[in-house]
Every structure is written in structure tokens, then in C-alpha cells.
Design an enzyme around this catalytic site. Structure first.
Site, PDB file in Angstrom:
ATOM      1  N   ILE A  16      34.860  49.137   6.673  1.00  0.00           N
ATOM      2  CA  ILE A  16      33.832  49.826   5.932  1.00  0.00           C
ATOM      3  C   ILE A  16      34.413  51.136   5.005  1.00  0.00           C
ATOM      4  CG2 ILE A  16      31.867  51.433   5.984  1.00  0.00           C
ATOM      5  CD1 ILE A  16      30.977  50.469   8.818  1.00  0.00           C
ATOM      6  N   VAL A  28      38.869  54.163  10.594  1.00  0.00           N
ATOM      7  CA  VAL A  28      37.573  54.373  10.973  1.00  0.00           C
ATOM      8  C   VAL A  28      36.580  53.519  10.526  1.00  0.00           C
ATOM      9  CG1 VAL A  28      35.765  56.294  10.878  1.00  0.00           C
ATOM     10  CG2 VAL A  28      38.307  57.086  11.117  1.00  0.00           C
ATOM     11  N   GLY A  83      37.149  44.086  14.025  1.00  0.00           N
ATOM     12  CA  GLY A  83      37.366  42.584  13.617  1.00  0.00           C
ATOM     13  C   GLY A  83      38.715  42.494  12.855  1.00  0.00           C
ATOM     14  N   LYS A 141      37.542  59.073  15.999  1.00  0.00           N
ATOM     15  CA  LYS A 141      37.119  58.580  14.668  1.00  0.00           C
ATOM     16  C   LYS A 141      36.383  59.698  13.980  1.00  0.00           C
ATOM     17  CE  LYS A 141      37.130  53.465  15.520  1.00  0.00           C
ATOM     18  NZ  LYS A 141      36.411  52.488  16.252  1.00  0.00           N
ATOM     19  N   ASP A 195      37.314  56.515  21.915  1.00  0.00           N
ATOM     20  CA  ASP A 195      37.704  55.825  20.595  1.00  0.00           C
ATOM     21  C   ASP A 195      36.721  56.516  19.532  1.00  0.00           C
ATOM     22  OD1 ASP A 195      38.571  53.392  18.867  1.00  0.00           O
ATOM     23  OD2 ASP A 195      36.454  53.344  18.454  1.00  0.00           O
ATOM     24  N   GLY A 219      35.712  39.468  23.486  1.00  0.00           N
ATOM     25  CA  GLY A 219      36.889  39.880  22.778  1.00  0.00           C
ATOM     26  C   GLY A 219      36.324  41.470  22.247  1.00  0.00           C
ATOM     27  N   VAL A 242      45.315  42.593  14.133  1.00  0.00           N
ATOM     28  CA  VAL A 242      45.178  43.243  12.738  1.00  0.00           C
ATOM     29  C   VAL A 242      46.241  42.868  11.743  1.00  0.00           C
ATOM     30  CG1 VAL A 242      45.141  45.549  11.611  1.00  0.00           C
ATOM     31  CG2 VAL A 242      43.836  45.073  13.791  1.00  0.00           C
ATOM     32  N   GLU A 291      42.469  54.006   5.783  1.00  0.00           N
ATOM     33  CA  GLU A 291      41.105  53.588   5.650  1.00  0.00           C
ATOM     34  C   GLU A 291      40.590  52.887   6.766  1.00  0.00           C
ATOM     35  OE1 GLU A 291      38.754  53.924   2.640  1.00  0.00           O
ATOM     36  OE2 GLU A 291      37.811  53.798   4.550  1.00  0.00           O
ATOM     37  N   LYS A 340      43.864  54.561  14.873  1.00  0.00           N
ATOM     38  CA  LYS A 340      43.251  55.755  14.957  1.00  0.00           C
ATOM     39  C   LYS A 340      43.767  57.061  15.855  1.00  0.00           C
ATOM     40  CE  LYS A 340      41.052  52.850  17.731  1.00  0.00           C
ATOM     41  NZ  LYS A 340      40.286  51.597  17.432  1.00  0.00           N
TER      42      LYS A 340
HETATM   43  N1  HSE Z   1      37.071  49.120  20.070  1.00  0.00           N
HETATM   44  C1  HSE Z   1      36.831  49.575  18.603  1.00  0.00           C
HETATM   45  C2  HSE Z   1      35.196  49.275  18.367  1.00  0.00           C
HETATM   46  C3  HSE Z   1      37.770  48.780  17.754  1.00  0.00           C
HETATM   47  O1  HSE Z   1      34.668  48.783  19.301  1.00  0.00           O
HETATM   48  O2  HSE Z   1      34.795  49.890  17.375  1.00  0.00           O
HETATM   49  C4  HSE Z   1      37.502  49.393  16.252  1.00  0.00           C
HETATM   50  O3  HSE Z   1      38.132  50.517  16.280  1.00  0.00           O
END
Ligand code: HSE
Length: 401
Positions: free
Chosen positions: A131, A127, A297, A200, A196, A182, A12, A124, A100
Site C-alpha cells: 500500500i 508499513v 506478501g 509500523k 509489528d 505462511g 521479499v 515504503e 520495519k
Molecule cells: N507479519 C506482517 C503482517 C508482515 O502480518 O502484516 C508484513 O509486515
């Protein structure tokens, strides 16, 4: 000219620099000022990288440089990002992040430090990757009483479920492939167990209800128990199986959960496939709005961070409103959540299942030795009591209407 520092030069972080450099003219125009990356913080060196001369190893260089007004934190994890962020905000430097874990755990505190120091903490990218969802909730849906958010918030699990559905492949096989490509993070547990998505939905829920939704209080179930046989039934019935992260206000009670759900084709999230994310937000006067796109991504996530950098530059010396108090929102017990359920039992247990559940809608998917059916709507408590009477339930998946 506004000087910016990027913390972390991984996927990132390097994407943030790339987006700024690729679209420098546009970025400057939209910010109304020139944005210049002065430092990149990383433990590593990057010989041959076009920006290797910007790399520093000591965060003090950045925190003590009065020229740096905006910091993009792309380190991930709670520490040391938490400490660095607190120190930056305390000295009036705005911070933008994709982190997050940190936002879900310390969001209200960091927002308060930003308010106290007339700067901004923006997230931003935390989450839905690229988007736009945080800014619409904060700035566009402001007149709405949002009473429901339902999202496909994890790209990895959506990719896995889509592959299982389309190719009939087993969970383990598809997970391995996702890791090779990946998509899955270093620890796939956070994705496949729903942690995860849980963080979010905690962030989104806190923003719409205005109080802190503690992610630790959200019922969270991942996709590891979903099998290809479940998909055989779902396909036969014309339904999809998605990992949904949801929060709803029902008669003044708040529910939040992450769980695999069956959804049918009338649900706008039905066609959100592969690594994409989709977020459906229901406002009391607006009705449904839906946000769709690349939920993960390098460049999509980086683009969202850069949108925050631009916003911070436009609001130097002024804190942008964010509706998220530190007081915890009381979530209702999962026992009281009401849904239909899809259930599979062995043929030998079907008579008992009918006796216990009453009228059920049987799906004849031609699977030998068992039956699959939809129950009527009932509370979780009632469902658990009834299934305990049957004994061996092969599978149960909640239904989201
Ligand atoms: N591992 C997370 C996903 C990455 O697959 O959505 C983005 O937060």
C-alpha cells in the site's frame, strides 16, 4: 544504466528481482534509466535459479563496487542490516527497505546519513506492504496538519480476527492455520502481541509529526486475550473487533497505542478483512483519506520496494525530503487517553458494575452467566480505578468511534 544490489534473497528479496524483471520496460521508463540487478547477497546458493550467477556471499563486493548506486535491503532484523545500510549510505549509495524493525529503531539516524551523503533512505514497504502510504504522507499530504492515523497494520492478526468472527473459531486454532498458510512470521509473537503494528505506527507517526516517535513508548496490547465470546457480543451489537494501531493529537497532546478495538460499521476500517491492511489518515483541512490493500506478501511488498528503487534512481545525487527529526516526540500517558469500553462481567458482578459505571448500554447476546455492556467515555485511569472496584472483569475492549 543504474546498477542495483539486493541484500537477502528470501521472500521479499526474490520478489524484488521478480518485479523488476517482470516489469523491466515499465520500471526503466518510470525511472528514466535502465535498472539492472548486478548482485544478490545471500549466505545461501540458489542452484537452478535464473539469477544464481548474481549471488554473492560477501557484502564487501557490493559496498566496494562504485557501479552500485542503489541497494534494496530485504534481510529483515536490525543486524547486520543496520551496519550494511550505514556503510552503504555513508558511501553515497541509496538504500530501499521493507525492514520495519530497522526503520523504527534507527530511521532518523539513517535518514541523516543519507542527507549528509546526498543519497536516499526509503522505506515504503516497511508499513502496509504494497500500500502506498509513506510516499503519500511525505509528498502528497504535505500541506496538512495530520492529527490522527488509525490503521489495521498487521495482516496476520487481521486474518485471525476475521476468521474468529466469521467461523467462531478459537484464537489458537486460527493462529495455527495462519502459520500453516505462511501468513504469520517466523515468530508469531511479533504479530499477535502487536509488536509489528507498534513499529509500523511508530514510523507513520514520526513521519506525520516530524519528530521521532519511539516505538518503545507506545502502549501495545495484542489479540491473544480476544475470545469467541467477545465476538458473540460484537456481532450482536453490529460491531467488529480489529487490532488498531493509532496515533492522535488531542489538544496539543500526542497519544499512540496498539490495541484491539470495537469499531462500528460507520468506521471506514470496519470492512478491512482477512490479510488486508487499511490506514485512515485525518488531516485538518483535508479530512479523512484511506489507504487500502495487500499489507504483506511477496510481490506486493516487493513492488513497494521497487517503487523506492525507481524514486532513488530519479533522484540520484539529491536527497528527497523526509519529515522525521531525531528529537523524540513526548507521548502523553495512556492514563489520560479517553475512550468508551466494552466490558463483560459475571452476572453476580453486574449490580456492582452498574453502581460503579452508572449508565451502561447492555448488549443482550444470550451468553449464559454473564453480561456485556458499553461504558460511557472515560479516561484509562478512571476506567482502571472503576474496574478494580468490581473485582473480576471477564474482558474489556476499547471502543474506537
Ligand atoms: N507479519 C506482517 C503482517 C508482515 O502480518 O502484516 C508484513 O509486515
Amino acid at each position: 544504466m543504474v546498477k542495483v544490489a539486493v541484500l537477502g534473497y528470501g521472500t521479499v528479496g526474490s520478489g524484488i528481482v521478480e518485479v523488476i524483471k517482470t516489469n523491466q520496460d515499465m520500471v526503466n521508463k518510470k525511472a528514466g534509466d535502465e535498472i539492472d540487478v548486478k548482485y544478490i547477497l545471500d549466505l545461501r546458493d540458489f542452484p537452478g535459479d535464473p539469477y544464481e550467477n548474481l549471488v554473492v556471499h560477501d557484502v564487501e563486493v557490493i559496498l566496494n563496487d562504485p557501479e552500485v548506486q542503489v541497494i534494496a535491503e530485504a534481510m529483515g532484523g536490525v543486524e547486520p542490516a543496520y551496519t550494511f545500510t550505514k556503510r552503504a549510505l555513508s558511501s553515497g549509495k541509496s538504500v530501499c527497505t521493507s525492514n520495519k524493525e530497522l526503520v523504527a529503531k534507527h530511521g532518523p539516524e539513517l535518514l541523516q546519513i543519507a542527507r549528509d551523503n546526498k543519497c536516499n533512505y526509503m522505506f515504503e514497504a516497511s508499513v502496509g506492504g504494497g500500500i502506498p502510504i509513506i510516499r503519500p504522507l511525505n509528498a502528497s499530504l504535505t500541506p496538512e496538519r495530520v492529527d490522527g492515523i488509525t490503521g489495521i497494520l498487521n495482516g496476520t492478526t487481521n486474518y485471525i480476527l476475521t476468521k474468529m468472527e466469521r467461523e467462531g473459531s478459537d484464537f489458537d486454532v486460527v493462529l495455527k492455520e495462519a502459520q500453516e498458510k505462511g501468513y504469520a512470521e517466523r515468530n508469531p509473537e511479533a504479530d499477535v502481541e502487536g509488536y509489528d503494528a507498534c513499529r509500523k505506527i511508530a514510523i507513520l507517526s514520526s513521519l506525520v509529526y516530524g519528530k521521532n516517535v519511539n516505538f518503545e513508548n507506545i502502549y501495545t496490547e495484542g489479540i491473544t486475550k480476544i475470545t469467541t465470546t467477545d465476538f458473540t457480543y460484537a456481532k450482536k451489537a453490529g460491531w467488529a473487533i480489529k487490532l488498531l494501531a493509532m496515533s492522535k493529537e488531542v489538544d496539543g497532546k500526542y497519544f499512540a497505542m496498539v490495541t484491539p478495538c470495537m469499531i462500528n460499521a460507520s468506521n471506514p476500517l470496519y470492512n478491512v478483512n482477512d490479510v488486508f491492511n487499511g490506514i485512515l489518515v485525518h488531516g485538518n483541512t483535508l479530512g479523512n483519506t484511506m489507504y487500502y490493500g495487500a499489507g504483506a506478501g511477496k510481490l506486493p511488498t516487493a513492488s513497494a520496494v521497487v517503487s523506492d528503487i525507481i524514486d532513488c534512481v530519479k533522484h540520484l545525487g539529491k536527497t528527497v525530503f523526509c519529515f522525521w527529526d531525531s528529537e523524540d516526540l513526548q507521548l502523553s500517558s495512556m492514563d489520560d487517553s479517553v475512550k468508551r469500553f466494552f466490558v463483560r462481567v459475571a452476572d453476580a458482578d453486574f449490580a456492582k458494575a452498574q453502581e460503579v459505571f452508572g449508565d451502561v448500554e447492555v448488549i443482550d447476546a444470550g451468553v449464559a452467566g454473564e453480561k456485556g455492556f458499553f461504558t460511557k467515555a472515560m479516561s484509562e485511569k478512571e476506567f482502571n480505578e472503576k474496574s478494580a472496584q468490581i473485582g473480576n472483569v471477564l474482558s474489556r475492549i476499547r471502543v474506537e468511534e
